[in-house]
Structure formats: structure tokens, C-alpha cells
Design a protein around this motif. Structure first.
Motif, short mmCIF file in Angstrom:
data_model
loop_
_atom_site.label_atom_id
_atom_site.label_comp_id
_atom_site.label_asym_id
_atom_site.label_seq_id
_atom_site.Cartn_x
_atom_site.Cartn_y
_atom_site.Cartn_z
N THR A 40 0.83 -1.20 0.00
CA THR A 40 0.00 0.00 0.00
C THR A 40 0.87 1.26 0.00
N HIS A 41 1.91 1.25 0.82
CA HIS A 41 2.84 2.38 0.86
C HIS A 41 3.52 2.59 -0.50
N TYR A 43 2.50 1.57 -3.53
CA TYR A 43 1.56 2.00 -4.56
C TYR A 43 1.18 3.47 -4.39
N LYS A 44 0.92 3.89 -3.17
CA LYS A 44 0.55 5.29 -2.94
C LYS A 44 1.69 6.23 -3.34
N ARG A 47 1.52 6.85 -6.96
CA ARG A 47 0.23 7.34 -7.44
C ARG A 47 -0.64 6.23 -8.04
N SER A 49 -3.57 3.57 -6.98
CA SER A 49 -4.57 3.45 -5.93
C SER A 49 -4.35 2.21 -5.08
N ALA A 50 -4.52 2.38 -3.77
CA ALA A 50 -4.34 1.26 -2.84
C ALA A 50 -5.42 0.19 -3.01
N LEU A 282 -4.44 7.08 -8.30
CA LEU A 282 -4.62 7.34 -6.87
C LEU A 282 -5.59 8.47 -6.63
N HIS A 283 -5.51 9.52 -7.45
CA HIS A 283 -6.35 10.70 -7.24
C HIS A 283 -7.35 10.87 -8.38
#
Length: 297
Positions: A40-41, A43-44, A47, A49-50, A282-283
Motif C-alpha cells: 500500500t505504501h 503503490y501510494k 500514485r 490506488s491502494a 490514486l487521485h
């Protein structure tokens, strides 16, 4: 200086009615929990998405368990499992019998399916997942230590272990002095920890600019080279290995070393795809709601 270390730890943490809580199972689960948090760290930071972590974790669990079990069945004990009377014992995973080389093949297939089904670059996925697998390998070898299994050969080094429970199970004569052995589970766990540090350092340095295949190639080459060498310090797991020039772990490591070197030498050299690709979502903007309809009276 230590003469030796007596290892007499129970593999069972607690008995909860019909359920048995074991160190190996706890550490196996911990490998996926730690891996999920770490991925998760990663991937974030890139950018991605987790939400993809949950998806790939399902692929990884299935690939690891099925691959490890089938690897043990096919590589180490086919004469037992591939018979009519014992065939259904293949599904009794709780009785033990998981092979790390089989798990590797299972992970390679699982990540390929994940990449194909979700439009990720395969080597991009592998370059990130091997960081997680390094921590998982450390947890699994610690689980082997708690089970007093996959032990080393006799030695007189000052950190030698006396595996009390192993000797009680495998010795018919209880009057024979217990042997001092290499704690090869600890050697492999520590190597996985060092490998994790190296891979994470390289990823943290390059992130999105990580040469495609660099981390995967390094991981496979270094891990299985170490595995090949440490097998010289281990007891063979099955009797048929005593008749081979190399044991099964070494034989299975050789093609993986060659694959790792091939990928490593080609890392980042594809000018059309030097860094791999993944959905940078991610966003992602939320879906725009439809305009409100005017109220008519």
C-alpha cells in the motif's frame, strides 16, 4: 562465545478448543499482513490506488498456497501423493508440506494473471511485489524455526543449535547424544531481511523511474544463489535426494538464477518501455453527479 543454543520451543501457541494456534500459521498470516501494508505504501508513493492492493493480495494468497503445495507434491513426494489411496491428502495443507520453489512459480503465474486482467505491466508488478516477498520469506523461515524443521547439518560453530524436538521425533535411540546443527532457518531469514533492505533502498531511490526488471532480476538472482549455497549446510528433506549430485532445492534454484540474470541484464533497456507502467489512479476525480432537474410546479 556460546557453546551451543538449545532450541526446544513448542510450535503451538495455544489450544483453543478444537482449534490449534501455531507459530507457523501466525507467521504465514503475518507475511501477508506486513506485505499488504508495505505494498500500500509503495503503490501510494507511485500514485497507484491502494484498492489494487486488495486485488493483488487475493491473487498472491492463492498463488502462494497452491503453488507451494503443488510444488511439494510434485518435486518432493510424488510417489506418495500421486497414488489412488493418498491423492486426497494433497488437500490436507494443515498437515504440512509447502515448497518455496513451488510458491515462486505460483506467485509468477498469479502476478501474470493480475497484470493481464488489470492492465498492469507484468515486470512493473514483479518489481514491486518482490520487495513484499522478501519480507514474507523472512516470516516463513522464522515459522520453520518455530517448527524445528528444515534444519542444518552438524557443526561446531559457537552459534550452533541443538534442536531438541527434531531429535526426539527423528531419533529412534534416545540414548544417542543430540547433535549440534546450523540454524539454516535463521541464515535464510536474515538474508531475506538484507535483501528486503537492498530492494527497498533501490525502489525508494528510483520509484517511478525504476528500470523495468531491475528489482525482480536482483531478487531472483540473489535469493536463489543464496538458496543454492545454503543448501550445502542443510539436511536433505527427502531420502531420494541423498542419491542426487545436488539436492532438489539446488536443482530447482539453477533455472531461476538463470532467469534472474537474463532479466537483470535486460533491465531498463527496452527504449519503448524502460520503466513499466501501471494505472496512475490514486487521485482519480470522483464521478460528476448529473445536474439537478428543475422543479416544476
Amino acid at each position: 562465545m556460546l557453546a551451543y543454543i538449545t532450541w526446544d520451543v513448542s510450535p503451538i501457541i495455544a489450544q483453543l478448543g478444537p482449534l490449534t494456534l501455531r507459530w507457523y500459521g501466525l507467521l504465514f498470516a503475518a507475511a501477508f499482513i506486513i506485505g499488504s501494508l508495505l505494498l500500500t505504501h509503495i503503490y501510494k508513493a507511485e500514485r497507484v490506488s491502494a484498492r489494487w492492493v486488495d486485488v493483488i493480495t487475493i491473487y498472491m494468497v492463492l498463488g502462494t498456497v497452491l503453488g507451494a503445495r503443488l510444488g511439494h507434491v510434485l518435486f518432493y513426494d510424488p510417489d506418495y501423493y500421486l497414488t489412488r489411496e493418498h491423492f486426497f491428502d494433497i488437500f490436507k495443507i494443515w498437515e504440512g508440506g509447502l515448497a518455496s520453489h513451488g510458491a515462486t512459480i505460483g506467485i509468477l503465474l498469479a502476478t501474470w494473471l493480475f497484470a493481464r486482467n488489470n492492465k498492469f505491466d507484468y515486470l512493473w508488478v514483479l518489481d514491486r511485489i518482490v520487495i513484499v516477498v522478501a519480507t514474507g520469506g523472512m516470516c516463513i523461515r522464522l515459522g520453520n524455526l518455530m517448527n524445528s524443521e528444515i534444519i542444518g547439518r552438524q557443526t561446531d560453530v559457537p552459534w550452533a543449535f541443538k534442536f531438541v524436538r527434531y531429535d526426539l521425533i527423528h531419533r529412534q535411540e534416545t540414548t544417542i547424544p543430540q547433535e549440534l546443527r546450523h540454524p539454516t532457518q535463521i541464515y535464510e531469514a536474515l538474508f531475506c531481511l538484507v535483501l528486503f533492505g537492498l530492494l527497498y533502498y533501490l525502489w525508494n531511490r528510483y520509484k517511478e523511474q525504476t528500470p523495468r526488471g531491475l528489482l525482480f532480476g536482483l531478487f531472483v538472482t540473489l535469493l536463489f544463489t543464496f538458496r543454492f549455497l545454503v543448501e550445502f549446510l542443510k539436511e536433505n528433506q527427502e531420502s531420494f535426494e541423498d542419491r542426487l549430485p545436488l539436492n532438489m532445492g539446488q536443482i530447482l534454484s539453477l533455472p531461476l538464477i538463470l532467469i534472474g540474470l537474463w532479466v537483470l541484464l535486460r533491465a531498463g533497456k527496452n527504449l519503448n518501455n524502460r520503466f513499466g507502467y501501471a494505472p496512475r489512479d490514486l487521485h482519480e476525480p470522483a464521478a460528476t453527479p448529473p445536474p439537478a432537474r428543475p422543479i416544476t410546479r
